[in-house]
Each structure stands twice: as structure tokens, then as C-alpha cells.
Scaffold this active site. Structure first.
Site, mmCIF file in Angstrom:
data_model
loop_
_atom_site.group_PDB
_atom_site.id
_atom_site.type_symbol
_atom_site.label_atom_id
_atom_site.label_comp_id
_atom_site.label_asym_id
_atom_site.label_seq_id
_atom_site.Cartn_x
_atom_site.Cartn_y
_atom_site.Cartn_z
ATOM 1 N N SER A 68 23.876 0.757 15.712
ATOM 2 C CA SER A 68 24.835 0.470 16.776
ATOM 3 C C SER A 68 24.158 -0.133 18.009
ATOM 4 O O SER A 68 23.444 -1.114 17.913
ATOM 5 C CB SER A 68 25.588 1.761 17.096
ATOM 6 O OG SER A 68 26.598 1.507 18.024
ATOM 7 N N ASP A 257 29.994 -2.890 21.431
ATOM 8 C CA ASP A 257 28.655 -2.344 21.244
ATOM 9 C C ASP A 257 28.010 -3.056 20.047
ATOM 10 O O ASP A 257 28.608 -3.960 19.451
ATOM 11 C CB ASP A 257 28.677 -0.818 21.094
ATOM 12 C CG ASP A 257 29.173 -0.378 19.742
ATOM 13 O OD1 ASP A 257 29.948 -1.130 19.125
ATOM 14 O OD2 ASP A 257 28.795 0.707 19.285
ATOM 15 N N ASP A 261 31.965 -1.190 16.882
ATOM 16 C CA ASP A 261 32.988 -0.161 16.670
ATOM 17 C C ASP A 261 33.424 0.461 18.001
ATOM 18 O O ASP A 261 34.173 1.434 18.011
ATOM 19 C CB ASP A 261 32.525 0.916 15.661
ATOM 20 C CG ASP A 261 31.343 1.732 16.136
ATOM 21 O OD1 ASP A 261 30.761 1.397 17.183
ATOM 22 O OD2 ASP A 261 31.001 2.714 15.442
ATOM 23 N N GLU A 360 37.889 7.840 22.275
ATOM 24 C CA GLU A 360 36.902 8.489 23.127
ATOM 25 C C GLU A 360 36.780 7.606 24.362
ATOM 26 O O GLU A 360 36.986 6.385 24.287
ATOM 27 C CB GLU A 360 35.548 8.561 22.411
ATOM 28 C CG GLU A 360 35.573 9.463 21.201
ATOM 29 C CD GLU A 360 34.188 9.716 20.622
ATOM 30 O OE1 GLU A 360 33.898 10.883 20.342
ATOM 31 O OE2 GLU A 360 33.402 8.765 20.457
ATOM 32 N N PRO A 492 26.033 20.474 23.206
ATOM 33 C CA PRO A 492 24.888 19.827 22.558
ATOM 34 C C PRO A 492 25.329 18.481 21.997
ATOM 35 O O PRO A 492 26.412 18.377 21.424
ATOM 36 C CB PRO A 492 24.540 20.793 21.420
ATOM 37 C CG PRO A 492 25.780 21.563 21.147
ATOM 38 C CD PRO A 492 26.602 21.575 22.398
ATOM 39 N N ARG A 500 24.369 17.574 26.844
ATOM 40 C CA ARG A 500 25.073 16.720 27.807
ATOM 41 C C ARG A 500 25.814 17.587 28.818
ATOM 42 O O ARG A 500 26.420 18.603 28.451
ATOM 43 C CB ARG A 500 26.081 15.821 27.103
ATOM 44 C CG ARG A 500 25.437 14.786 26.233
ATOM 45 C CD ARG A 500 26.435 13.671 25.881
ATOM 46 N NE ARG A 500 25.995 12.931 24.707
ATOM 47 C CZ ARG A 500 25.064 11.984 24.717
ATOM 48 N NH1 ARG A 500 24.454 11.658 25.841
ATOM 49 N NH2 ARG A 500 24.729 11.359 23.598
#
Ligand SMILES: CC(=O)N[C@H]1[C@@H](OP(=O)(O)O)O[C@H](CO)[C@@H](O)[C@@H]1O
Ligand SMILES: [Mg+2]
Length: 517
Positions: A68, A257, A261, A360, A492, A500
Site C-alpha cells: 500500500s 494511497d 484502496d 474509516e 493496539p 495508537r
């Protein structure tokens, strides 16, 4: 007899792809990822895994080689299931074990045991098919060869190299092939351009304004998406002009990206600004939701449903969604639900609705239409075509059908998402600024913290609460309690060895965290 032959073939082939010393691989949210040069054995083993998955399911499986947006020296491998979605989670522990088997004997042992447990027809009694795709990374070619060796180590399995592709193209191909539909790259491009054209032809005349920007600048992140856009452009010239410079102020800009995707838009507000206005996945989701809701309202305006909506439209977000987007979607009267981070969770949830829209914040997402809803919609569209062709209702049905063709049903796809955004902006007669003003993002900040063992942190409630180590959530609560306008959660990462931390302002007012979420 077949099994005997299979064992020796696998043993011999696997011995040519030894595991590098001192590394551990883990099939995370995005498959296996690492420095490209140490991935040969992992990709070989992923080939074995994909072939076994194909034997088990009796369908074509996908294997894509990409890292990616990560550095060009990295690479990775992930597997697509027969429906074009991510490989079933239940197989992830086996994927991990296979990737880390110290030598070919252990690998064979693992395979034999798993084949027995899963009742996989092994030894050439059934055929298997794995579609391969890769991005433009230099290490991709050698890794693809390793994948082919892994697939060929399973008797009856064939590898079909589909070439250099975006990740969503490969997922689309797997899904289409298993549905008995045309599944080449040119079929993909033709379907996208046909459904896009259909939506553009249905743009209401009164909303067509001369003042609307026709220019779109796309940043392909030096990834595989840029090449594919060039191909799409040839099929629909008006869509994507290129070139990017100081004259970019106020222009609609999109960014993909590396494996295309993920999609976000942005706007350079003024020549002097250092920052951009980011139009993220939440805002793309909101645009899609407004448009789809508008079509559903038109389509079902006369229906007597005893106040029950005839269509279940669901919105799926994660805890990273900006609170302002959630509040906006709820104000539209939409049902919003939350899942943990990672598209496999969002996708699964969205598939529970007639129409499920998931995103997202970072731009992974798509719109899913259930088979059941689509067949009903087709009937309805045919009825309307004979009873009131060209009516607003008929057009709404045609638009929804076109959206279901345009937007990738297997996974989030920046190219199909981009075309849908463009068509909807034209439909609405909205500039990028108007779209950006749907709501104002609440300020937020994201940090990462390196830790010895990220798996020590276990969360619940769509990752917003820490359940272990004990006492940690209380500490977070005590700290965030000092800032009544803020919220904070930690989790995590599923892709990096870090924790994060997300800090976000709350909506002004009396909302409780769970109302905002
Ligand atoms: C906060 C964030 O952006 N997380 C990303 C990131 O996951 P982590 O588990 O947070 O590392 O990579 C995933 C795979 O690409 C993507 O699905 C997800 O949204
Ligand atoms: Mg990506």
C-alpha cells in the site's frame, strides 16, 4: 497415493524457500508486511495457503502483493476470499503458523494437520484456482514468482497472473469470477465507466451549473492507482485532468494511497496557506449517505410501510470517525453503528443491511447492496420503466442501480469511489467547498507510542475502553476528566508494533460519549 505424492512435492518445494533467521511474521489487518527482501518465504507460504483456501471453498481465491502506502522497499501479501472480501479471520492463526514454520518438515506437518482438521480435499482430488495481482514495487515480480511456486506446490492448483493491479481490482475480479461474470481488467474498467456515464446522464438538468468546477487533480501517491486512472481517463476523457501546481488553489483535489484502496479529497484554501482542508473518509461517507437517502426517499415516497422504512440503510464507522460526522449522519435520521478498526469488521457489519455504507476516517470504505435488495430494485425499476418511464421515481431507481454497479462490492476502491464522488457532486451541483461545509470537523489529534508488547492492551466497546491491563482505563478517564470537552481512547495497532492514542474534542452540548459515538 495422491497424498504421498503431494507430501513429497510440498516438502521439496518448500525447502527451496527457507525462512530468514530471526524474523517473525504476523497476518495482521493488512496481511503480511515487511521489508520486501525478506518476504520471499512468506509469499511462497501465502501461495500454499491461498491454494488450500481455494480447495476448501471450491472457489477462486485472490492473492495480492502490495504494501500500500508504505515505503517502496517494503512489500506485503494478503489473501482475498471467494466473495472478494478479506480472508476469513478463522484462518489467520494458521496463516501465522505457516509463515513462521522453521523448516519444510514443520511446514508439511502443519499443512497435513490443518488439512485434516478442516477436511480439505487434498492430493489432487479437487482443482484450485488463485488469481494473482501486484502493485508496481520493484520487489513485486520476484515475490509473484514465489507465490506461484507456493500455489504449484499444491496438486490441482493453478495460479492465474492478472498483472499489475490495484488491490480493489483484484478483489473485484475474484468476486466476479466466482459469480460466473466477466472478470478481466477491461471488464472492470468498462463497468466503472458505463455506470459512471449512466449517473452523469441522470444528473437533474436544473442542477447543472456552468460555474461548477470541472477540474479534478488526482495525487496517485506514486502508486498503482495513477496508471489505472490513466486507463480510465481514456474511456471517459472529461473525468480526470492531470497536472498540479500553484494554480491548485480552490481546485478539487483527490488523493489515492499506494494500492488505491483509500481515497480522500482535499482543497488548498489559499495560496498562502500551509495546510490543506482535508475531506476525509467521514465526509465521503456523508456525501454518499445524503445522495443514497435522497434517492430512497424519492423511490419510496408513496409507499405505505406503516411508518417502517422499507429499506434498511446502515452507516458503519469506527471510533476514529470525527464526532461531527456521526452527529451529522444522525441528524439525517440515519442508523450509525460502530465496529473495531479494520475494514474486515466494517464490511461484515455493513453487509447486514439492505444498503450498508462504511468508511474509516482514513478513506477505506464502500457501499454494499444486499442481493435481495438489488433484485427487488431491479423489479421495481422494470415496473417503473413500463408504468412511468422517465419519472423521478424511475430515475431514482436507475441511479441506485448504477451506484451498485459503480462502487466496488468486494472492498473499498479509490477509483470507483472517486467516480461516485464526482458523479454525486455533479448531481448535487456542489463545489468541493460546499461539500466540505456539510459539517465542520471537530479538532482531533492522533499519536503513536512504541511499546514492548502492544498485545498487552485489550479493548472493548468498539475499542473505546481498555479492559486490560487493569487500572489503565481509570487513568485515562481521570486524565480526560480534566478536559470536559475532550475524549480520548487508546488501542493496539493491528499493523504496527505500537499503541495508537486518539484525542478528540467533543461536540459542544450535553452529549454523552456513547451518543457521540
Ligand atoms: C487509525 C488508522 O488509520 N488505522 C489504520 C491501520 O490500522 P491500525 O490497526 O490502526 O494500525 O491500518 C489498517 C489497514 O490498512 C486500516 O484499516 C486502519 O484504518
Ligand atoms: Mg492501501
Amino acid at each position: 497415493m495422491g497424498e504421498e505424492k503431494q507430501r513429497s512435492l510440498l516438502l521439496d518445494s518448500a525447502s527451496r524457500f527457507p525462512l530468514p533467521h530471526g524474523v517473525r511474521f504476523s497476518y495482521g489487518t493488512a496481511g503480511f508486511r515487511s521489508e520486501g527482501s525478506i518476504l520471499v518465504s512468506t509469499v511462497y507460504r501465502a501461495g500454499v495457503l491461498a491454494a488450500l483456501r481455494s480447495l476448501k471453498t471450491g472457489s477462486a481465491i485472490g492473492l495480492t502483493i502490495t504494501a500500500s502506502h508504505n515505503p517502496v522497499s517494503d512489500n506485503g501479501v494478503k489473501i482475498a476470499d471467494p466473495d472478494g472480501g478479506m480472508m476469513v479471520q478463522r484462518w489467520e492463526p494458521f496463516a501465522d503458523a505457516l509463515a513462521n514454520a522453521p523448516d519444510s518438515e514443520h511446514l508439511l506437518q502443519l499443512v497435513v494437520q490443518f488439512v485434516e482438521e478442516e477436511n480439505i480435499p487434498f492430493g489432487g482430488v479437487q482443482s484450485a484456482e488463485v488469481l494473482l495481482g501486484r502493485d508496481t514495487r520493484p520487489s513485486g515480480e520476484a515475490l509473484l514468482e514465489a507465490a506461484k511456486h507456493g500455489i504449484n506446490a499444491i496438486i490441482g492448483a493453478v495460479a492465474i497472473d492478472m498483472g499489475v493491479l490495484t488491490t480493489p481490482q483484484l478483489h473485484w475480479m475474484v468476486r466476479s469470477r466466482n459469480k460466473g461474470m466477466e472478470a478481466s481488467e477491461s471488464d472492470y474498467l468498462a463497468q466503472l465507466s458505463k455506470s459512471f456515464r449512466c449517473l452523469m446522464n441522470l444528473v437533474p438538468r436544473e442542477r447543472i451549473t456552468d460555474s461548477l468546477d470541472t477540474e479534478l487533480v488526482v495525487d496517485g501517491a506514486n502508486g498503482v492507482g495513477g496508471d489505472k486512472l490513466e486507463q480510465l481517463k481514456k474511456m471517459k476523457e472529461k473525468v480526470v485532468p492531470s497536472g498540479f501546481g500553484p494554480e491548485g488553489v480552490g481546485i478539487r483535489c483527490a488523493s489515492l494511497d499506494g494500492d488505491a484502496d483509500r481515497l480522500v479529497y482535499f482543497l488548498i484554501p489559499s495560496a498562502s496557506s500551509i495546510n490543506i482542508d482535508l475531506i476525509d473518509g467521514d465526509k465521503i461517507l456523508s456525501l454518499f449517505a445524503v445522495f443514497i437517502k435522497e434517492q430512497l426517499d424519492v423511490l419510496y415516497k408513496d409507499s405505505d410501510s406503516n411508518n417502517k422504512p422499507p429499506v434498511r440503510l446502515g452507516i458503519v464507522q469506527t471510533a476514529y470517525a470525527n464526532g461531527a460526522s456521526t452527529a451529522y449522519l444522525k441528524r439525517l435520521g440515519l442508523e450509525v453503528v460502530f465496529t473495531p478498526t479494520g475494514v474486515k469488521y466494517l464490511h461484515k457489519k455493513a453487509a447486514e443491511y439492505d444498503i450498508g455504507i462504511y468508511f474509516e476516517a482514513n478513506g477505506h470504505g464502500t457501499v454494499l447492496f444486499s442481493e435481495n435488495f438489488l433484485s427487488g430494485l431491479e423489479c421495481r425499476s422494470n415496473e417503473l420503466a413500463s408504468a412511468s418511464s422517465g419519472s423521478e421515481q424511475h430515475k431514482a431507481a436507475l441511479r441506485l442501480l448504477a451506484v451498485s454497479q459503480l462502487i466496488n462490492q468486494a472492498v473499498g476502491d479509490a477509483l470507483s469511489g472517486l467516480l461516485l464522488v464526482e458523479a454525486i457532486l455533479q448531481h448535487m451541483g456542489w463545489s468541493i467547498r460546499r461539500w466540505n461545509e456539510l459539517y465542520q470537523d471537530l479538532p482531533s489529534r492522533q499519536l503513536k507510542v512504541k511499546v514492548a508488547d502492544r498485545n498487552a492492551v485489550v479493548t472493548a466497546s468498539a475499542e473505546t475502553q481498555v479492559v486490560s491491563p487493569s487500572g489503565l482505563q481509570e487513568l485515562i478517564d481521570a486524565e480526560s476528566g480534566k478536559h470536559p470537552l475532550g475524549r480520548c481512547f487508546i488501542r493496539p495497532s493491528g499493523t504496527e508494533d505500537i499503541i495508537r492514542v486518539k484525542l478528540q474534542e467533543r461536540l459542544q452540548g450535553k452529549q454523552k460519549p456513547e451518543q457521540e459515538l
